[in-house]
Design a protein around this motif. Structure first.
Motif, PDB file in Angstrom:
ATOM      1  N   VAL A  95      34.408  43.948  31.355  1.00  0.00           N
ATOM      2  CA  VAL A  95      35.726  44.301  30.838  1.00  0.00           C
ATOM      3  C   VAL A  95      36.096  45.688  31.336  1.00  0.00           C
ATOM      4  O   VAL A  95      35.285  46.610  31.295  1.00  0.00           O
ATOM      5  N   SER A  96      37.311  45.816  31.837  1.00  0.00           N
ATOM      6  CA  SER A  96      37.760  47.101  32.348  1.00  0.00           C
ATOM      7  C   SER A  96      37.914  48.100  31.213  1.00  0.00           C
ATOM      8  O   SER A  96      38.440  47.763  30.141  1.00  0.00           O
ATOM      9  N   ILE A  97      37.444  49.313  31.424  1.00  0.00           N
ATOM     10  CA  ILE A  97      37.546  50.338  30.389  1.00  0.00           C
ATOM     11  C   ILE A  97      38.994  50.784  30.218  1.00  0.00           C
ATOM     12  O   ILE A  97      39.452  51.070  29.118  1.00  0.00           O
ATOM     13  N   LEU A  98      39.745  50.812  31.326  1.00  0.00           N
ATOM     14  CA  LEU A  98      41.128  51.297  31.285  1.00  0.00           C
ATOM     15  C   LEU A  98      42.101  50.262  30.728  1.00  0.00           C
ATOM     16  O   LEU A  98      42.880  50.559  29.824  1.00  0.00           O
ATOM     17  N   THR A  99      42.057  49.055  31.291  1.00  0.00           N
ATOM     18  CA  THR A  99      43.056  48.061  30.872  1.00  0.00           C
ATOM     19  C   THR A  99      42.593  47.243  29.685  1.00  0.00           C
ATOM     20  O   THR A  99      43.380  46.539  29.068  1.00  0.00           O
ATOM     21  N   ARG A 100      41.296  47.298  29.365  1.00  0.00           N
ATOM     22  CA  ARG A 100      40.724  46.533  28.251  1.00  0.00           C
ATOM     23  C   ARG A 100      40.818  45.028  28.460  1.00  0.00           C
ATOM     24  O   ARG A 100      40.738  44.256  27.521  1.00  0.00           O
ATOM     25  N   ASP A 101      41.070  44.613  29.713  1.00  0.00           N
ATOM     26  CA  ASP A 101      41.119  43.190  30.049  1.00  0.00           C
ATOM     27  C   ASP A 101      39.886  42.852  30.878  1.00  0.00           C
ATOM     28  O   ASP A 101      39.286  43.739  31.461  1.00  0.00           O
ATOM     29  N   PRO A 102      39.530  41.548  30.923  1.00  0.00           N
ATOM     30  CA  PRO A 102      38.429  41.178  31.824  1.00  0.00           C
ATOM     31  C   PRO A 102      38.780  41.569  33.257  1.00  0.00           C
ATOM     32  O   PRO A 102      39.917  41.388  33.698  1.00  0.00           O
ATOM     33  N   VAL A 103      37.779  42.131  33.967  1.00  0.00           N
ATOM     34  CA  VAL A 103      38.027  42.608  35.329  1.00  0.00           C
ATOM     35  C   VAL A 103      38.483  41.462  36.225  1.00  0.00           C
ATOM     36  O   VAL A 103      39.374  41.621  37.060  1.00  0.00           O
ATOM     37  N   SER A 104      37.886  40.267  36.015  1.00  0.00           N
ATOM     38  CA  SER A 104      38.249  39.137  36.875  1.00  0.00           C
ATOM     39  C   SER A 104      39.735  38.800  36.732  1.00  0.00           C
ATOM     40  O   SER A 104      40.417  38.479  37.700  1.00  0.00           O
ATOM     41  N   GLN A 105      40.242  38.932  35.491  1.00  0.00           N
ATOM     42  CA  GLN A 105      41.655  38.647  35.248  1.00  0.00           C
ATOM     43  C   GLN A 105      42.548  39.693  35.937  1.00  0.00           C
ATOM     44  O   GLN A 105      43.543  39.361  36.578  1.00  0.00           O
ATOM     45  N   ASP A 106      42.141  40.962  35.832  1.00  0.00           N
ATOM     46  CA  ASP A 106      42.883  42.040  36.490  1.00  0.00           C
ATOM     47  C   ASP A 106      42.943  41.823  37.991  1.00  0.00           C
ATOM     48  O   ASP A 106      43.996  41.915  38.617  1.00  0.00           O
ATOM     49  N   LEU A 107      41.762  41.535  38.563  1.00  0.00           N
ATOM     50  CA  LEU A 107      41.700  41.363  40.021  1.00  0.00           C
ATOM     51  C   LEU A 107      42.564  40.185  40.451  1.00  0.00           C
ATOM     52  O   LEU A 107      43.254  40.247  41.468  1.00  0.00           O
ATOM     53  N   GLY A 108      42.541  39.123  39.651  1.00  0.00           N
ATOM     54  CA  GLY A 108      43.365  37.958  39.958  1.00  0.00           C
ATOM     55  C   GLY A 108      44.833  38.314  39.970  1.00  0.00           C
ATOM     56  O   GLY A 108      45.616  37.803  40.783  1.00  0.00           O
ATOM     57  N   ALA A 109      45.231  39.241  39.090  1.00  0.00           N
ATOM     58  CA  ALA A 109      46.636  39.630  39.014  1.00  0.00           C
ATOM     59  C   ALA A 109      47.025  40.543  40.177  1.00  0.00           C
ATOM     60  O   ALA A 109      48.151  40.487  40.666  1.00  0.00           O
ATOM     61  N   TYR A 110      46.088  41.391  40.628  1.00  0.00           N
ATOM     62  CA  TYR A 110      46.421  42.365  41.674  1.00  0.00           C
ATOM     63  C   TYR A 110      46.197  41.821  43.090  1.00  0.00           C
ATOM     64  O   TYR A 110      46.751  42.327  44.034  1.00  0.00           O
ATOM     65  N   PHE A 111      45.340  40.802  43.228  1.00  0.00           N
ATOM     66  CA  PHE A 111      44.937  40.385  44.567  1.00  0.00           C
ATOM     67  C   PHE A 111      46.068  39.806  45.429  1.00  0.00           C
ATOM     68  O   PHE A 111      46.128  40.101  46.631  1.00  0.00           O
ATOM     69  N   PRO A 112      46.996  39.006  44.857  1.00  0.00           N
ATOM     70  CA  PRO A 112      48.063  38.457  45.715  1.00  0.00           C
ATOM     71  C   PRO A 112      48.834  39.523  46.484  1.00  0.00           C
ATOM     72  O   PRO A 112      49.175  39.330  47.651  1.00  0.00           O
ATOM     73  N   ALA A 113      49.074  40.675  45.854  1.00  0.00           N
ATOM     74  CA  ALA A 113      49.816  41.742  46.539  1.00  0.00           C
ATOM     75  C   ALA A 113      49.028  42.250  47.744  1.00  0.00           C
ATOM     76  O   ALA A 113      49.593  42.513  48.806  1.00  0.00           O
TER      77      ALA A 113
END
Lengths: 335, 295
Positions: A79-97
């Motif tokens: 879990v990301s310390i900054l966003t408090r979301d699972p890292v895999s979910q964050d990466l999934g959201a940022y990767f398309p860009a």
């Protein structure tokens, strides 16, 4: 052939395992006590111990590693310390860009690099060749971040032709989410204003990113084409009166391009990591921007997730390129 | 032993012929230009502090944002009134020091591991090379970022990260050269003439494997400077107020529209120094490789 692919995939697994060990060790180089950090400033000693047990930090190193590897195999990057979301979910959201600028840059590299390489090989020592040589030298020596700043200064600030940063003009709403790649999504949904804005925003970042690889691609195509043009079958083709255009495009280029596939593979990898820098400058919401924010906030799960994601993609592409190359060139030995 | 002493002088004649590497270097005008430029940067790194017109760290707020040539500031002043020419001169020494240190560590580690792999048995070779492959498989900038980020942003950590990224290249190179040269005719001839393994290695093999290493080092100086500046630019390398060119571009970005000189000159310095070492490296590679045709 099959055994070659199997062995190459075996190597891939070995390398991936090594990466896992390495990233794990890097995360353990972190100075300070992660349990105390996670428990917070005002935690009592018993609370810190509880956190330590909860995250398995009291276990021996190898046991911690198996926990970590087991989590990864289940798609759990923490879990990301900054966003408090699972890292895999964050990466999934940022990767398309990130994918959007990387693929666009690759397209530029191919669409400009191959013709430019052909022209400088055909008109060897002519004006286009000198131009491409200077261009290649600049390409490998240019600090990408500096090029980015100069492009922003000229085309965005001074001339006002293109947006300075971002993926989409701020007064537009992003297109309906299909792939996450704005330019594709806006095209698919027929959202014209979004498409033009996304397109304009894409130009400067992808040009910056493509610049270095473009130089390498051009020189590679040129060198390979010159090699092929010296060979007997080209002389035969010319001797029997085949048109020069045809000699170059049908006979020579067909043989010169397979080695270029290897270069393309390497370039995808370098574009992907170059994207990190470019994203930071153009405020492009990709995984590079995410990783930089994470590194400022000492957000280790996020940094590790990012490192693993980029490395895995990088290694996969190289493996695929090796296999494609073996298909294209029957002379490659599989043993 | 007696035989070896007797063969002593002849041995050096048997070795690789002495080449005049300067001739092809001077022959190619681009290489020459790169060489001159590289020498200028090296020289300025040595004497820079003595010829710098101002103290590179001296903050002089009343004189900030002066354009190039205004009030004796040849390249202008930055947002804190520091003289840009002086900062670029200080940055030259700074950048070269970082590059030399990083590459020195990388070469040392790479040489030891490459030599162990190249001279050791099959098992040791395989193990060490698999480890090397793993490091090579990582995208270098990303690995450097991860290390720098995990340890906290500082110049020291960025340099450590870069050395971790760079040593496998040299390990590969050293091992490859050892494997080829170990069975070179002249090495076997020297061995047959009674030279000990160590002597063959030190006198015959090592001197001949230096060429590709020198080429790689020359090219890598530019790359190392570029990587260090990139890491500094994103905040993971040298920290203010270090006279790092990447940092100078980063801080000048905010004023790029009206005070173009703050960001332009440090970037130009990076471009030129990287270009210079790339040109020299290219030229050296051609000069060292007698089989290479001029294309």
């Amino acid at each position: 052939m099959l055994s070659f692919i199997v062995r190459r995939l075996g190597q891939l697994i070995l390398v991936l395992f090594g990466m896992l060990v390495l990233t794990f060790l890097v995360s353990h180089m972190v100075p300070g006590d992660p349990a105390r950090l996670a428990a917070g400033l005002h935690a009592t000693q018993s609370q810190v111990e509880q956190v330590r047990r909860q995250f398995g930090l009291n276990l021996p190193l190898w046991a911690q590693f198996t926990r970590y590897a087991d989590g990864l195999l289940h798609g759990n990057l923490g879990v990301s310390i900054l966003t408090r979301d699972p890292v895999s979910q964050d990466l999934g959201a940022y990767f398309p860009a990130t994918l959007e600028i990387t693929l666009t840059a690759l397209l530029i590299v191919l669409a400009v690099g191959i013709p430019l390489g052909v022209v400088s090989a055909v008109r060897r020592d002519g004006l286009p060749d000198h131009f491409s040589r200077v261009f290649a030298l600049l390409g490998v020596s240019m600090p990408p971040f500096w090029l980015a700043v100069l492009l922003q200064e000229v085309f965005a600030e001074k001339l006002g032709w293109l947006p300075v940063a971002g993926m989409l003009s701020s007064y537009l709403t992003p297109p309906t989410h299909i792939t996450g790649i704005y330019i594709l999504d806006s095209l698919l949904t027929g959202n014209w204003p979004d498409f033009t804005s996304a397109f304009a925003s894409l130009i400067l970042p992808s040009l910056t990113l493509a610049f270095g690889s473009l130089a390498i691609m051009t020189r590679m195509v040129r060198a390979k084409l010159l090699d092929v043009l010296r060979q007997d079958f080209i002389r035969t083709a010319r001797a029997k009166g085949v048109l020069e255009r045809r000699v170059i495009y049908r006979h020579a280029l067909k043989n010169a391009l397979p080695p270029a596939v290897t270069v393309i593979g390497l370039q995808v990898g370098s574009l992907l990591q170059g994207a990190v820098l470019v994203e930071a400058i153009f405020a492009w919401p990709g995984v590079g921007t995410y990783a930089l924010q994470a590194s400022e906030g000492l957000d280790f799960p996020a940094i590790l997730g990012f490192t693993l994601l980029v490395s895995v993609v990088y290694v996969f592409i190289n493996t695929i390129v090796d296999i494609i190359y073996a298909f294209l060139d029957p002379r490659v030995s599989y043993s | 032993m007696a035989l070896e002493t007797k063969l002593g002088p002849a041995e050096s004649e048997l070795g690789a012929p002495k080449r005049n590497i300067l001739r092809p270097l001077v022959h190619n005008r681009l290489t020459l230009a790169g060489g001159v430029l590289a020498l200028v940067f090296l020289l300025l790194a040595l004497i820079g502090p003595y010829i710098a017109p101002y103290d590179p760290t001296l903050v002089d707020l009343p004189h900030r944002f002066l354009g190039p040539g205004v009030q004796g500031h040849v390249l202008g002043t930055d947002e804190l009134g520091r003289d840009i020419l002086s900062r670029i001169l200080a940055g030259d020494r700074f950048a070269l020091e970082v590059a030399v240190l990083v590459l020195g560590i990388a070469l040392l580690v790479g040489f030891v591991i490459g030599a162990l792999a190249g001279l050791g048995n099959r098992w040791l070779d395989d193990t060490l090379m698999r480890v090397t492959d793993m490091f090579l498989a990582f995208p270098p900038l990303v690995l450097a970022m991860a290390v720098a980020a995990a340890l906290g942003p500082s110049l020291m950590h960025a340099m450590l990260a870069m050395a971790i990224v760079w040593w496998p290249i040299y390990a590969r190179l050293v091992r490859g050269q050892l494997l080829i040269l170990r069975h070179a005719d002249y090495a076997e001839a020297a061995h047959a003439a009674g030279a000990t393994r160590l002597r063959v290695l030190v006198r015959h093999i090592v001197p001949n494997m230096l060429d590709p290493i020198v080429v790689q080092l020359t090219m890598d100086i530019g790359n190392a400077i570029l990587t260090a500046a990139s890491l500094a630019f994103v905040g993971l390398g040298a920290q203010p107020p270090s006279p790092d060119w990447g940092l100078m571009v980063a801080s000048g970005r905010l004023y790029a529209l009206d005070q173009w000189w703050i960001v332009t000159f440090p970037g130009l310095a990076i471009l030129l120094v990287v270009l210079a070492f790339n040109l020299v490296g290219d030229g050296l590679r051609d000069a060292f490789d007698p089989t290479l045709q001029r294309r």
